[in-house]
Design a protein around this motif. Structure first.
Motif, mmCIF file in Angstrom:
data_model
loop_
_atom_site.group_PDB
_atom_site.id
_atom_site.type_symbol
_atom_site.label_atom_id
_atom_site.label_comp_id
_atom_site.label_asym_id
_atom_site.label_seq_id
_atom_site.Cartn_x
_atom_site.Cartn_y
_atom_site.Cartn_z
ATOM 1 N N GLY A 67 0.834 -1.194 0.000
ATOM 2 C CA GLY A 67 0.000 0.000 0.000
ATOM 3 C C GLY A 67 0.869 1.244 0.000
ATOM 4 N N VAL A 90 -0.510 4.706 -8.758
ATOM 5 C CA VAL A 90 -1.044 4.348 -7.453
ATOM 6 C C VAL A 90 -0.698 5.459 -6.464
ATOM 7 C CG1 VAL A 90 -1.242 2.575 -5.688
ATOM 8 C CG2 VAL A 90 -0.594 1.932 -8.002
ATOM 9 N N GLY A 94 -3.728 3.819 -1.725
ATOM 10 C CA GLY A 94 -3.980 2.711 -2.634
ATOM 11 C C GLY A 94 -3.251 1.448 -2.184
ATOM 12 N N TRP A 95 -3.973 0.328 -2.188
ATOM 13 C CA TRP A 95 -3.375 -0.970 -1.868
ATOM 14 C C TRP A 95 -3.543 -1.872 -3.073
ATOM 15 C CZ3 TRP A 95 -0.969 -2.817 2.703
ATOM 16 C CH2 TRP A 95 -0.742 -1.801 3.644
ATOM 17 N N PHE A 96 -2.543 -2.689 -3.346
ATOM 18 C CA PHE A 96 -2.603 -3.464 -4.583
ATOM 19 C C PHE A 96 -1.869 -4.789 -4.429
ATOM 20 C CE2 PHE A 96 1.806 -2.679 -5.519
ATOM 21 C CZ PHE A 96 2.048 -1.479 -4.869
ATOM 22 N N GLN A 144 -12.454 -3.919 -3.226
ATOM 23 C CA GLN A 144 -11.203 -3.533 -3.870
ATOM 24 C C GLN A 144 -11.059 -4.206 -5.235
ATOM 25 O OE1 GLN A 144 -8.976 -1.532 -2.300
ATOM 26 N NE2 GLN A 144 -7.028 -1.879 -3.299
ATOM 27 N N ARG A 148 -11.323 -2.357 -8.893
ATOM 28 C CA ARG A 148 -10.158 -2.386 -9.764
ATOM 29 C C ARG A 148 -10.503 -2.951 -11.136
ATOM 30 N NH1 ARG A 148 -5.667 -1.288 -8.069
ATOM 31 N NH2 ARG A 148 -5.675 -2.243 -6.035
ATOM 32 N N GLN A 151 -11.607 -0.260 -13.099
ATOM 33 C CA GLN A 151 -10.496 0.595 -13.501
ATOM 34 C C GLN A 151 -9.759 0.044 -14.718
ATOM 35 O OE1 GLN A 151 -7.705 2.426 -10.879
ATOM 36 N NE2 GLN A 151 -9.230 4.042 -10.951
ATOM 37 N N HIS A 177 -10.183 8.163 -7.690
ATOM 38 C CA HIS A 177 -11.170 7.167 -7.289
ATOM 39 C C HIS A 177 -11.290 7.092 -5.763
ATOM 40 C CE1 HIS A 177 -13.346 3.449 -6.912
ATOM 41 N NE2 HIS A 177 -13.425 3.325 -8.211
ATOM 42 N N LEU A 180 -10.851 3.252 -4.216
ATOM 43 C CA LEU A 180 -9.523 2.665 -4.398
ATOM 44 C C LEU A 180 -8.437 3.529 -3.737
ATOM 45 C CD1 LEU A 180 -9.857 0.086 -5.725
ATOM 46 C CD2 LEU A 180 -9.715 1.199 -7.952
ATOM 47 N N TYR A 181 -8.601 4.835 -3.814
ATOM 48 C CA TYR A 181 -7.558 5.729 -3.310
ATOM 49 C C TYR A 181 -8.128 6.782 -2.363
ATOM 50 C CZ TYR A 181 -5.671 3.622 -7.538
ATOM 51 O OH TYR A 181 -5.298 2.726 -8.500
#
Length: 239
Positions: A67, A90, A94-96, A144, A148, A151, A177, A180-181
DNA sequence: ACATTAAATTCGA
DNA sequence: TCGAATTTAATGT
């Protein structure tokens, strides 16, 4: 910007415990109950990465869920032959990588810092521990993944757009967003140069596009960043 | 590419 | 630790 080779081990060595302030900026932590939050927070590590540094590379086994605490990262997806294609930024909050972490696979993206950034990581095992027992955490992850997906579909459309103003508008809208963010708020800290790297335009062209968007009262240009005035108008920039 | 302006850093008290 | 001076970074044309 020259890429700096970075191994996961080197990142681990430089990692430190997050400050209380940094923990407050981790959205999913706030949804957990006290017990689980305590366990998870204790396992979060934080590391400073320099501009250009590579956080993770395609094909490396996933050991962390990442993140962004501060700064700006770029997710890029290499094609078979060499270089190009498909970027998304990101921003903070934001975590991904949850898709990869859930399946315990290897990373499918390169993650590179666009500027000096602070990145948090949650150990894969702790991630699974939460996934198996916490309903709030599952809600967070489901949402999430869902957002995404939207997105990525939007990103494909952006790729096809030829109009630079519209590309900048849609890319910006993606970065704002709220789900997401959430860390972004109304002011996104991004330079016009960085936006250029993300969208694939020159700094000059980005500047021109931003001014056009400002004239439409979609955004306000600030030093080192962009403030959203009207996110719907931004999404709706035609062509 | 260049001039202008904003922000970050240094330095002296 | 305050603020002025200097350097670095971002913006606008």
């Amino acid at each position: 910007m020259k890429p700096v080779a970075t191994t996961a081990q080197a990142l681990q060595r430089r990692a430190r415990v997050p400050t209380p302030r940094e923990l407050d900026d981790i959205p999913w932590l706030q949804t957990l109950d006290a017990q689980e939050r305590a366990v998870a927070a204790a396992d979060v590590r934080v590391v400073q990465v320099a501009a250009g540094e590579l956080l993770c590379r395609v094909g490396r086994p996933a050991t962390y869920w990442f993140g962004v605490i501060d700064g700006l990262l770029k997710m890029s997806n290499d094609t078979e032959m060499g270089v190009p294609i498909t970027f998304t930024g990101v921003p903070p909050g934001g975590w991904f990588g949850e898709g990869t972490v859930i399946k315990r696979e290897v990373y499918r993206y390169n993650i590179q810092a666009l500027r000096k950034s602070v990145v948090a990581g949650l150990d894969v095992d702790t991630f699974h521990w939460l996934l198996e027992r916490s309903i709030p955490f599952n809600h967070f992850i489901t949402q999430q993944l869902n957002e995404r997906l939207g997105q990525f579909i939007a990103a494909r459309e952006i790729d096809r757009m030829t109009d630079a103003d519209a590309r900048v508008a849609r890319s910006l809208a993606a970065l704002f967003h709220p789900v997401l963010y959430p860390g972004v708020g109304t002011l996104l800290r991004i330079t016009q140069q960085e936006l250029g790297y993300l969208v694939g335009l020159s700094r000059q062209r980005v500047n021109e596009a931003l001014r056009a968007l400002q004239a439409r009262d979609c955004i306000r240009i600030e030093y080192g960043g962009v403030r959203v005035i009207d996110i719907h108008a931004l999404r709706g920039v035609p062509r």
